[in-house]
Each structure stands twice: as structure tokens, then as C-alpha cells.
Design a protein around this motif. Structure first.
Motif, PDB file in Angstrom:
ATOM      1  N   GLU A 633     -33.899  86.348 -53.264  1.00 37.55           N
ATOM      2  CA  GLU A 633     -32.819  86.992 -52.517  1.00 37.55           C
ATOM      3  C   GLU A 633     -31.853  85.922 -52.006  1.00 37.55           C
ATOM      4  OE1 GLU A 633     -34.370  89.520 -49.485  1.00 37.55           O
ATOM      5  OE2 GLU A 633     -35.626  90.690 -50.877  1.00 37.55           O
ATOM      6  N   THR A 634     -30.565  86.178 -52.166  1.00 36.93           N
ATOM      7  CA  THR A 634     -29.558  85.197 -51.755  1.00 36.93           C
ATOM      8  C   THR A 634     -28.460  85.854 -50.945  1.00 36.93           C
ATOM      9  OG1 THR A 634     -28.258  85.472 -53.794  1.00 36.93           O
ATOM     10  CG2 THR A 634     -29.960  83.782 -53.808  1.00 36.93           C
ATOM     11  N   GLU A 635     -27.832  85.040 -50.104  1.00 42.98           N
ATOM     12  CA  GLU A 635     -26.638  85.449 -49.358  1.00 42.98           C
ATOM     13  C   GLU A 635     -25.534  84.439 -49.655  1.00 42.98           C
ATOM     14  OE1 GLU A 635     -27.680  85.622 -45.249  1.00 42.98           O
ATOM     15  OE2 GLU A 635     -28.868  87.471 -45.458  1.00 42.98           O
ATOM     16  N   THR A 636     -24.397  84.927 -50.122  1.00 39.77           N
ATOM     17  CA  THR A 636     -23.253  84.070 -50.434  1.00 39.77           C
ATOM     18  C   THR A 636     -22.090  84.460 -49.544  1.00 39.77           C
ATOM     19  OG1 THR A 636     -23.930  83.778 -52.731  1.00 39.77           O
ATOM     20  CG2 THR A 636     -21.627  83.369 -52.221  1.00 39.77           C
ATOM     21  N   ARG A 637     -21.491  83.469 -48.909  1.00 39.82           N
ATOM     22  CA  ARG A 637     -20.328  83.692 -48.054  1.00 39.82           C
ATOM     23  C   ARG A 637     -19.214  82.749 -48.516  1.00 39.82           C
ATOM     24  NH1 ARG A 637     -23.468  87.069 -47.370  1.00 39.82           N
ATOM     25  NH2 ARG A 637     -24.476  87.785 -45.449  1.00 39.82           N
ATOM     26  N   GLY A 638     -17.999  83.243 -48.556  1.00 41.28           N
ATOM     27  CA  GLY A 638     -16.936  82.388 -49.047  1.00 41.28           C
ATOM     28  C   GLY A 638     -15.552  82.890 -48.708  1.00 41.28           C
ATOM     29  N   VAL A 639     -14.573  82.040 -48.972  1.00 42.12           N
ATOM     30  CA  VAL A 639     -13.163  82.349 -48.750  1.00 42.12           C
ATOM     31  C   VAL A 639     -12.361  81.787 -49.914  1.00 42.12           C
ATOM     32  CG1 VAL A 639     -11.149  82.027 -47.255  1.00 42.12           C
ATOM     33  CG2 VAL A 639     -13.423  82.261 -46.235  1.00 42.12           C
ATOM     34  N   ASP A 640     -11.449  82.595 -50.444  1.00 44.07           N
ATOM     35  CA  ASP A 640     -10.483  82.149 -51.450  1.00 44.07           C
ATOM     36  C   ASP A 640      -9.093  82.128 -50.828  1.00 44.07           C
ATOM     37  OD1 ASP A 640     -12.201  81.892 -53.667  1.00 44.07           O
ATOM     38  OD2 ASP A 640     -12.135  84.044 -54.034  1.00 44.07           O
ATOM     39  N   VAL A 641      -8.360  81.062 -51.079  1.00 44.22           N
ATOM     40  CA  VAL A 641      -6.959  80.950 -50.670  1.00 44.22           C
ATOM     41  C   VAL A 641      -6.130  80.705 -51.928  1.00 44.22           C
ATOM     42  CG1 VAL A 641      -5.278  79.690 -49.274  1.00 44.22           C
ATOM     43  CG2 VAL A 641      -7.627  79.957 -48.444  1.00 44.22           C
ATOM     44  N   VAL A 642      -5.143  81.544 -52.159  1.00 46.12           N
ATOM     45  CA  VAL A 642      -4.308  81.420 -53.350  1.00 46.12           C
ATOM     46  C   VAL A 642      -2.862  81.632 -52.939  1.00 46.12           C
ATOM     47  CG1 VAL A 642      -3.842  82.320 -55.659  1.00 46.12           C
ATOM     48  CG2 VAL A 642      -6.168  82.350 -54.774  1.00 46.12           C
ATOM     49  N   ALA A 643      -1.977  80.696 -53.307  1.00 47.65           N
ATOM     50  CA  ALA A 643      -0.587  80.826 -52.873  1.00 47.65           C
ATOM     51  C   ALA A 643       0.353  80.105 -53.826  1.00 47.65           C
ATOM     52  CB  ALA A 643      -0.422  80.264 -51.460  1.00 47.65           C
ATOM     53  N   SER A 644       1.641  80.452 -53.766  1.00 52.42           N
ATOM     54  CA  SER A 644       2.628  79.805 -54.632  1.00 52.42           C
ATOM     55  C   SER A 644       4.011  79.880 -54.016  1.00 52.42           C
ATOM     56  CB  SER A 644       2.650  80.471 -56.017  1.00 52.42           C
ATOM     57  OG  SER A 644       3.148  81.786 -55.922  1.00 52.42           O
ATOM     58  N   TYR A 645       4.848  78.948 -54.427  1.00 50.58           N
ATOM     59  CA  TYR A 645       6.239  78.936 -53.971  1.00 50.58           C
ATOM     60  C   TYR A 645       7.100  78.341 -55.074  1.00 50.58           C
ATOM     61  CZ  TYR A 645      10.422  77.902 -51.283  1.00 50.58           C
ATOM     62  OH  TYR A 645      11.717  77.848 -50.839  1.00 50.58           O
ATOM     63  N   GLY A 646       8.127  79.057 -55.465  1.00 53.95           N
ATOM     64  CA  GLY A 646       9.028  78.575 -56.501  1.00 53.95           C
ATOM     65  C   GLY A 646      10.456  78.491 -56.005  1.00 53.95           C
ATOM     66  N   PHE A 647      11.176  77.478 -56.478  1.00 55.80           N
ATOM     67  CA  PHE A 647      12.570  77.343 -56.064  1.00 55.80           C
ATOM     68  C   PHE A 647      13.348  76.602 -57.143  1.00 55.80           C
ATOM     69  CE2 PHE A 647      10.293  73.685 -54.435  1.00 55.80           C
ATOM     70  CZ  PHE A 647      11.130  72.611 -54.697  1.00 55.80           C
ATOM     71  N   GLU A 648      14.654  76.731 -57.099  1.00 55.80           N
ATOM     72  CA  GLU A 648      15.544  76.095 -58.063  1.00 55.80           C
ATOM     73  C   GLU A 648      16.458  75.124 -57.336  1.00 55.80           C
ATOM     74  OE1 GLU A 648      17.682  79.189 -60.006  1.00 55.80           O
ATOM     75  OE2 GLU A 648      15.893  80.104 -60.901  1.00 55.80           O
ATOM     76  N   THR A 649      16.797  74.027 -58.034  1.00 55.49           N
ATOM     77  CA  THR A 649      17.765  73.082 -57.493  1.00 55.49           C
ATOM     78  C   THR A 649      18.865  72.865 -58.532  1.00 55.49           C
ATOM     79  OG1 THR A 649      16.677  71.109 -58.370  1.00 55.49           O
ATOM     80  CG2 THR A 649      15.937  71.904 -56.219  1.00 55.49           C
ATOM     81  N   ALA A 650      20.037  72.520 -58.047  1.00 49.10           N
ATOM     82  CA  ALA A 650      21.172  72.358 -58.958  1.00 49.10           C
ATOM     83  C   ALA A 650      21.041  71.096 -59.805  1.00 49.10           C
ATOM     84  CB  ALA A 650      22.471  72.329 -58.159  1.00 49.10           C
ATOM     85  N   ASP A 651      20.490  70.035 -59.244  1.00 45.00           N
ATOM     86  CA  ASP A 651      20.474  68.747 -59.931  1.00 45.00           C
ATOM     87  C   ASP A 651      19.111  68.348 -60.494  1.00 45.00           C
ATOM     88  OD1 ASP A 651      23.177  68.391 -59.303  1.00 45.00           O
ATOM     89  OD2 ASP A 651      22.676  67.564 -57.333  1.00 45.00           O
ATOM     90  N   TRP A 652      18.056  68.840 -59.892  1.00 42.95           N
ATOM     91  CA  TRP A 652      16.730  68.343 -60.240  1.00 42.95           C
ATOM     92  C   TRP A 652      15.900  69.331 -61.057  1.00 42.95           C
ATOM     93  CZ3 TRP A 652      15.983  63.333 -59.552  1.00 42.95           C
ATOM     94  CH2 TRP A 652      16.786  62.675 -58.614  1.00 42.95           C
ATOM     95  N   GLY A 653      16.378  70.533 -61.236  1.00 42.08           N
ATOM     96  CA  GLY A 653      15.650  71.499 -62.040  1.00 42.08           C
ATOM     97  C   GLY A 653      14.893  72.513 -61.193  1.00 42.08           C
ATOM     98  N   ASP A 654      13.989  73.225 -61.847  1.00 34.71           N
ATOM     99  CA  ASP A 654      13.212  74.287 -61.206  1.00 34.71           C
ATOM    100  C   ASP A 654      11.798  73.793 -60.921  1.00 34.71           C
ATOM    101  OD1 ASP A 654      15.472  75.794 -61.691  1.00 34.71           O
ATOM    102  OD2 ASP A 654      14.628  76.728 -63.499  1.00 34.71           O
ATOM    103  N   PHE A 655      11.275  74.240 -59.767  1.00 36.49           N
ATOM    104  CA  PHE A 655       9.955  73.799 -59.332  1.00 36.49           C
ATOM    105  C   PHE A 655       9.090  75.007 -58.971  1.00 36.49           C
ATOM    106  CE2 PHE A 655      12.739  70.243 -58.555  1.00 36.49           C
ATOM    107  CZ  PHE A 655      11.980  69.117 -58.861  1.00 36.49           C
ATOM    108  N   ASP A 656       7.839  74.930 -59.340  1.00 36.24           N
ATOM    109  CA  ASP A 656       6.820  75.879 -58.890  1.00 36.24           C
ATOM    110  C   ASP A 656       5.712  75.069 -58.242  1.00 36.24           C
ATOM    111  OD1 ASP A 656       7.759  78.507 -59.738  1.00 36.24           O
ATOM    112  OD2 ASP A 656       7.502  77.742 -61.774  1.00 36.24           O
ATOM    113  N   LEU A 657       5.526  75.282 -56.947  1.00 37.06           N
ATOM    114  CA  LEU A 657       4.457  74.611 -56.213  1.00 37.06           C
ATOM    115  C   LEU A 657       3.294  75.583 -56.095  1.00 37.06           C
ATOM    116  CD1 LEU A 657       6.625  73.112 -53.314  1.00 37.06           C
ATOM    117  CD2 LEU A 657       6.163  72.150 -55.574  1.00 37.06           C
TER     118      LEU A 657
END
Length: 810
Positions: A633-657
Motif C-alpha cells: 500500500e502506498t500514498e503519493t502526494r505531489g504538486v505540478d506547476v505548469v506555465a508559459s509566457y510568449g511575447f514578440e519584439t520588433a528587433d529581437w524576434g519572438d520569444f516563448d518562455l
């Protein structure tokens, strides 16, 4: 638990401050049967991994790509673990490899015939081999991180991986890549550099029209990987001492890197076809078929020239035996779906088969002496599955609800079979040759004795299931879903599971969601019936006896307290939040998973008390046995964190963090002891520790994807938390603690001309290795220097991999 909650809080703060991972807010089909749900609107967390994410990666293995895209997905890469070297298991949320259900286009995928028996993560499991699916055939992968047995049936305790196949009636793509490990190995005695593991991959897909509106998508992949070797020097005496007691002169010139410890050699050809053909305005025929042929070669332990298992007439300098595998995997499915009156329907019939043939090369049956062959057919494992589904869905308008009530009902019938085929006679017999003093020599092919006629089985079972799935928007802000499933198996009985989930939109940007469900996992046929024995000779005069793994229903297991296997049962509770505003999304989901009657492989039971029980049961030719049992018998406890942020720049291109994190803690709350062997644990401390600490306690992934005109690239950092390779000592003194490590991957690509793209990159750019075993004083010894890295390392131990890729699309 305190550390888990602290880590989750820090992860959430990090994500909220800018960096995270998720996918575009796209329509999903996993975890819901209602139409039009997006990933962020679902009542349970669903990750969507695009084909581009899978393809733009140094590795062409699906398991590897997923492990660096999903924080809760782990894929260790052990070595010298027999068949597990070739069919390596993966895990979700720290649970067993067979506790995650795998679907292809929402239909159940067949499992591998392999049972993982050795000391790796997933010992005792038999799971789906995801690497039988070529990445070129995949349109996207949806991963439901929540219990879903009530929706999909057995195995969905940890979650569901749904592989969506590519659908195209035009266009195509061909890709060629080459890479190798270019690394400096941090050995204690003789650090050295290596350039090995050369990997060539050729893949492609083409979309063809099928009729006026249908499609036929053909995919193919060829992959050839040479082995890697991270073994250290073998300082032991290799040759027998000279008559006067001195060393044989060959000791001075002997190559001390005589073992091979690393990735196995592998060559695979995979083919996939996916088709859809409308037959009228209301109905469509669909189907797919796949085939993979994969050959592998993994090494065992070196047999020294002076080893009693060696035959000097054949191998005067000793030998390194190899276990080979020949995997043949096929699947085919056809169906029809459409609308009739107000109901949508979907009927399908599918078949899958996985055969794993074992061979042994560069070896010997010592008991046959100089007449022994050096290569052997050691037998085969075969699993197949026939599945028929009938699904119906319609929407009802309910005045009291803000949206329609989705009602889905269905039936599933499944027929499974499992076979073991014996190897050739020379792979398991005792040839009768004795040693210089009349002693009995080792029986069967060295490194892997073949399956004997007594091991041959051909077993099957069937099951039938019925389900109902309801979902509706009670208000514009409140969504509720409920599911129930009843399933009956021919071998162990019936089970009923249910699930209730809800989502509430607090504000335009913030929503809460949660679910509660019970689940189950049926014992696999592999666990119920696998048997493998070898013959040893004991006593004077020598008497042949058997040792090995026996079915839970066998007389041997019954005499030692074994019982027929029952289903595992689970209780899943999850809750979380969804935040989305502008280009930023954040999800945080906590989960609690309690599992009863987990199926595990028992300890090896031997000794006078065991032999006495067996003799009392009339069994006189067995001295050591292990078998599958319920009861952990087992007990598992946990947390997932998932996130993203995307933006565009005129000179440097597009970024997805992007950013993702998983924090998991598993505790074994009960482990069975023998009722017939007082004080004997059937699942001892080392196996308990594999469950509790054998996988990273946390995992964080952060990446930056960039594009500007014809140029693109990414940098990704993955931090694997502390992991433990457990020893047998009750006080933990024999444990190998692997400290946290961060692996950095990077790639740059450029469009050369229209449709032509080239890329180069590196996985594990800074050549990171797990802690060296011999640097732990309590573990330092001859074999810790020969095998200097733990197979429990969550990122393997191969070092830096550099690659180049060229792709043409049309």
C-alpha cells in the motif's frame, strides 16, 4: 511533505514572475468526451505536446522527448538489466510504468511482452513500449495528469498518455540526423574521453489524398544507435596463477576496460499508416496500422579467463556475453464513426501484438565444454490484444443548465493472450561436462539461460466493460463532469469505478478545478503467468534443482504463501488553479493518490525453511523462488506547476518562455510479510526504498524558445532533484544518494531555402554526470569502479550528445 509544499510554493512564485511551460489553448479529446473543451477549460490538467516539440529534439525516442517536455514524466536509462536495456520503462507522477494508460487516437495501445525483472525503476511491471511509435507519425501527444479509470478502464491510475496520429492528405517531410556522445567520463581511476553511441536517424511522412476528402498519411523511421560504454577498469586478476604462484604475463597487456556499461546497441525500422475516408455526409471510415522491427544488443558481466563459467578452449582470455533482443511489434485498427439521428457513434476493432525474442551471443554453455555453441536462441515472449469498442455521445438541452448536457455511453470488449516459447536445447540444458575435480559446471547459456519447456505457457483472458460519462456547464462559470465504469474480467472478477470533477471560473482570468475518483489496475497476464527457471546442481552427489520466477498460482508459490492476483485499487484526489491573462498562463495542481494491493515481485525466497515448506508440499526440486504478490500500500502526494509566457519584439524576434515543475513524495504504508514464513518480509527494505526514493523528489524544466525570420533556437535547463539508488542495509548505509543535477540542452536552426531547414545542437551541453559511485566511501569497491554510475540516474549517464539535422518539407 514540508519540503514538497515549500518547493511547490517556490515553483509557483517562479512561474508567476514570468517563466513557465504550457501549450497553446487548443481543443483536447483526452479526459473529456464533451465537444470543444480546451486544455485550460478541462476539469483536470491536460498537457498538449506538439509535433514540433517532439521533432526538434536531439533524440528521436518518444520517451526521451516526453521526459524533457513533462516535469512529471521520468525516463531512467539503466544498463545491464537484461531485456530492460532494450525496452526501458517510463513513469508518470512517480508511480509504476504500468499505472499509466497509453492510447493511440483515444484507443487502448497494447503492452510490451517484457516483464521488468531486474533491479531498475519499474521492477515487476509490464508496460506499453512508447518507442514502438515513430515520432514522424505523431501529430501531437495529450497527457492527462489525473486518475481516469472510470473513463478509460484499467491502468489509468497515474494518468493517460494519448498519442494523436498525424492526419494529412498533402505535403510531406523528410529528416536526416546524426549525432554522437562526445564526453569526458569522470572516472575515479582513469578518467577518459569517449566518442561513441553514433546514432543515425532517417524519417519522413507524406500526406496523400484518399478519395475526394479523405487522407492517407504514411510515416517511416529508421534508427541505428551504436552502444556507449562508461565502464571503469576491471582491476581483478584475470588469468589463473602460474604453477609457482606468479601472475600470468598476459595480466600486463590485458585491456582493463573489459565490460560494456551504457546504452545498448539498437537498430529499428518503424512504419505507420493513418487514414480517414468520409463515406457520406454523416459517416467516416478510419483506421491505422503500424509495424516495427527492432534489434538490440546489451552486455552482461565479463567472465574472466579464470572464471569457473569460462571454457578456456573457446575463450582463452575470457569473454563478454551479450543479450540480444528481436522485437516485432504490429498493430492494426479499423472503425466507422458518424452521426445517426442526434447521436454520434464510433465503432472500432483493433489488434496489437508484441513479440520479444531473446538471443545470447559471444557466450557459452559451460556444461557442454568445448562442444558448446557460442550463440543461442533463448526463447521468446509474446503478448497480443484484441479490442472492440462501441461509443455513443449526444448533447441534451437542459433548461436549468447554461450549456448542453453531454452524455456518452459505451462498451469495450478485450481479449488478451500471453505466451512463452522455449529456447533451443543448448540454451538451458546441462551438457554433462564436469570440472577438473568432478564438480558440476554452470548450466545453460551464460548471461541469460533460455526458457525451458517447463516454462512454456499459452494463457488468455477476456474482459467486458460498460461506462457512462456526463459533462455540462451548470452556469457560465461552473462546469461539472461525472463518470462511472463497470468492468468484468474472466480471471479475477468485477470492479466498478467512478469519478467526479468540477471547474469554477472565479474571474475572467482565474479558475479553480478539482476531481475525486477511484481507480484500478488489473494484474497483467505477464505478471500472472510469467515463469523463468534455471537449473543448478546442489549436494553430494549433485542433484539438479530449479530456481527462478514462478506464477502466483503455481504449486511452488502456493506452498510459500502465494495467492491468485487481484486488481490494484486507488483513490485519487486532485485540486488546482488555472490562471490565463494575455500571453501568460499558469496552472498549479496538487494531487493525492492512495493505492492498495499494489502488485509487486516478491523477494527471492530461499533457505532451509523455504525448502522444508516445499518438501512438505511434495516439491523436491526447487530451492529458491520468487513470485508476484498483492499487498503493498502506498500514498503519493505531489504538486505540478505548469506555465508559459510568449511575447514578440520588433528587433529581437519572438520569444516563448516556459517553466514546469513537479514535486512528488511517495510513502509505502504497508508491505506484506509471509504468513507461512514467520518474520520473513515478502517486500523488503530495498524494494520499499525503490518506491519511496528511487525517482527524483522534484524536477524543474525551464526553457526559452526563440525565432526571428529564418532563424530559430531554444535553450532548456532541466533540474533533476535528489534520487536514491537503494541498498539492502536496513539503516540505509548502503544507499547511493544521487545529488540534484541540472542538464542544459540547446539547439539552433535556420531555413536555408524554401522548405529546407538545418539544425545543430547538444543535449547535456555541459557534459553533466550523476555522482560517481566510488566517491561514496561506503560503496567503494571493485564493482563500484567497474560500474561507476547508478542506473537510477533520472537522466542516464552517457554525457554530452551533439547532433546535426537536415529537414526538407513540402
Amino acid at each position: 511533505m514540508k519540503h514538497l509544499l515549500l518547493g511547490a510554493a517556490l515553483g509557483a512564485l517562479t512561474a508567476a514572475s514570468a517563466v513557465a511551460q504550457s501549450t497553446d489553448d487548443v481543443i483536447v479529446v483526452t479526459g473529456t468526451r464533451a465537444e470543444g473543451r480546451t486544455a485550460l477549460e478541462s476539469t483536470a490538467p491536460v498537457d498538449v505536446i506538439s509535433a514540433g516539440t517532439l521533432e526538434n529534439n536531439g533524440s528521436t525516442e518518444l520517451n526521451v522527448a516526453l521526459s524533457y517536455a513533462l516535469p512529471s514524466f521520468n525516463f531512467p536509462q539503466p544498463a545491464i538489466t537484461d531485456g530492460t536495456d532494450h525496452v526501458r520503462p517510463a513513469t508518470l507522477r512517480g508511480l509504476g510504468p504500468d499505472q499509466t494508460l497509453v492510447l493511440v487516437n483515444s484507443r487502448r495501445r497494447h503492452a510490451s511482452a517484457l516483464v521488468n525483472l531486474n533491479g531498475s525503476v519499474g521492477r515487476g511491471s509490464s508496460a506499453v513500449d512508447l518507442n514502438t511509435i515513430p515520432v514522424s507519425a505523431i501529430g501531437r501527444v495529450e497527457v492527462l495528469r489525473d486518475g481516469a479509470s472510470a473513463q478509460y478502464g484499467s491502468d489509468a491510475i497515474a494518468g493517460v498518455i494519448n498519442v494523436g496520429l498525424r492526419e494529412a492528405r498533402e505535403g510531406g517531410q523528410v529528416t536526416a540526423s546524426f549525432g554522437q556522445y562526445a564526453t569526458d567520463i569522470p572516472l575515479v581511476d582513469q578518467p577518459r574521453s569517449a566518442s561513441d553511441g553514433d546514432t543515425t536517424s532517417l524519417s519522413g511522412w507524406v500526406g496523400l489524398p484518399l478519395g475526394a476528402e479523405g487522407f492517407l498519411t504514411l510515416s517511416a523511421e529508421y534508427r541505428d544507435r551504436e552502444p556507449t560504454n562508461r565502464a571503469g577498469p576491471d582491476t581483478r586478476q584475470q588469468y589463473p596463477s602460474l604453477p609457482g604462484g606468479g601472475l600470468d604475463p598476459r595480466e600486463q597487456s590485458f585491456d582493463r576496460i573489459n565490460h560494456r556499461f551504457g546504452l545498448s546497441a539498437s537498430e529499428a525500422l518503424s512504419l505507420f499508416a493513418n487514414a480517414g475516408l468520409p463515406i457520406n455526409a454523416d459517416a467516416e471510415l478510419y483506421g491505422w496500422a503500424s509495424y516495427q522491427q527492432r534489434d538490440g544488443q546489451g552486455a552482461g558481466f565479463y567472465r574472466r579467463a579464470q572464471d569457473s563459467r569460462n571454457v578456456p578452449a573457446i575463450y582463452p582470455d575470457g569473454f563478454l556475453p551479450y543479450i540480444t533482443t528481436d522485437v516485432e511489434d504490429i498493430s492494426v485498427l479499423g472503425g466507422v464513426r458518424g452521426d445517426w439521428a442526434e447521436w454520434g457513434y464510433d465503432f472500432s476493432l483493433g489488434y496489437g501484438r508484441n513479440e520479444l525474442g531473446y538471443g545470447v551471443e559471444n557466450s557459452v554453455n559451460t556444461s557442454m565444454g568445448a562442444n558448446s555453441p557460442t550463440s543461442f536462441d533463448a526463447g521468446a515472449l509474446i503478448y497480443d490484444q484484441l479490442t472492440a469498442n462501441a461509443d455513443f455521445q449526444r448533447n441534451y438541452a437542459v433548461d436549468a443548465f447554461a450549456g448542453p448536457l453531454s452524455v456518452a455511453v459505451g462498451l469495450e470488449y478485450r481479449l488478451e493472450s500471453y505466451e512463452i516459447e522455449a529456447g533451443e536445447e543448448a540454451s538451458y540444458i546441462n551438457g554433462g561436462v564436469t570440472g577438473p575435480n568432478g564438480e558440476i559446471l554452470a548450466t545453460g547459456s551464460q548471461v541469460f539461460p533460455g526458457f525451458q519447456p517447463s516454462n512454456v505457457i499459452d494463457e488468455d483472458r477476456d474482459s467486458i466493460a460498460a461506462y457512462i460519462d456526463l459533462e455540462t456547464d451548470v452556469t457560465d462559470r461552473f462546469t461539472v463532469s461525472a463518470a462511472a465504469r463497470a468492468e468484468s474480467y474472466s480471471d479475477f472478477g468485477e470492479t466498478v469505478t467512478g469519478k467526479l470533477a468540477a471547474r469554477y471560473q472565479l474571474t475572467d482570468a482565474l479558475a479553480l478545478r478539482g476531481a475525486v475518483s477511484n481507480g484500478f489496475r488489473a494484474p497483467s497476464l505477464q505478471q500472472a503467468y510469467f515463469t523463468s527457471t534455471s537449473t543448478v546442481f546442489t549436494g553430494t552427489p549433485p542433484v539438479p534443482v530449479e530456481v527462478g520466477t514462478f506464477p502466483a498460482t503455481s504449486p511452488v508459490a502456493a506452498a510459500l504463501g502465494g495467492e491468485p492476483l487481484e486488481a490494484e485499487e486507488s483513490l485519487n484526489i486532485s485540486g488546482g488553479l488555472v490562471f490565463a491573462q494575455g500571453g501568460f498562463t499558469l496552472t498549479v495542481d496538487a494531487y493525492a493518490i492512495d493505492i492498495d494491493d499494489r502488485i509487486v515481485l516478491s523477494e527471492n525466497l530461499s533457505g532451509p525453511d523455504v525448502e522444508a515448506l516445499l518438501v512438505n508440499a511434495g516439491i523436491t526440486n526447487i530451492t529458491s523462488a520468487r513470485f508476484f504478490i498483492n499487498g503493498v500500500e502506498t500514498e503519493t502526494r505531489g504538486v505540478d506547476v505548469v506555465a508559459s509566457y510568449g511575447f514578440e519584439t520588433a528587433d529581437w524576434g519572438d520569444f516563448d518562455l516556459t517553466f514546469g515543475a513537479n514535486f512528488t513524495d511517495t510513502e509505502v504504508t504497508d508491505a506484506p510479510t509471509s504468513e507461512v514464513l514467520p518474520g520473513v518480509s515478502l517486500f523488503a527494505r530495498r524494494e520499499i526504498a525503490r518506491f519511496e526514493v528511487g525517482q527524483p523528489e522534484n524536477k524543474l524544466i525551464g526553457s526559452v524558445d526563440w525565432s526571428r525570420g529564418p532563424f530559430a533556437g531554444y535553450v532548456r535547463a532541466t533540474r533533476f532533484g535528489e534520487t536514491v539508488d537503494p541498498g539492502t542495509a536496513a539503516d540505509g548505509s548502503g544507499d547511493e544518494v544521487l545529488s540534484p543535477k541540472t542538464i542544459v540542452d540547446a539547439e539552433f536552426s535556420a531555413d536555408i531555402t524554401d522548405g529546407l531547414n538545418v539544425a545543430f545542437g547538444a543535449n547535456n551541453l555541459f557534459d553533466e554526470y550523476p555522482d560517481v559511485t566510488a566517491e561514496t566511501p561506503a560503496l567503494d569497491g571493485t564493482f563500484s569502479r567497474i560500474f561507476p554510475f547508478s542506473g537510477f540516474s533520472p537522466f542516464g549517464f552517457s554525457g554530452r550528445y551533439v547532433y546535426g539535422r537536415i529537414r526538407y518539407s513540402w
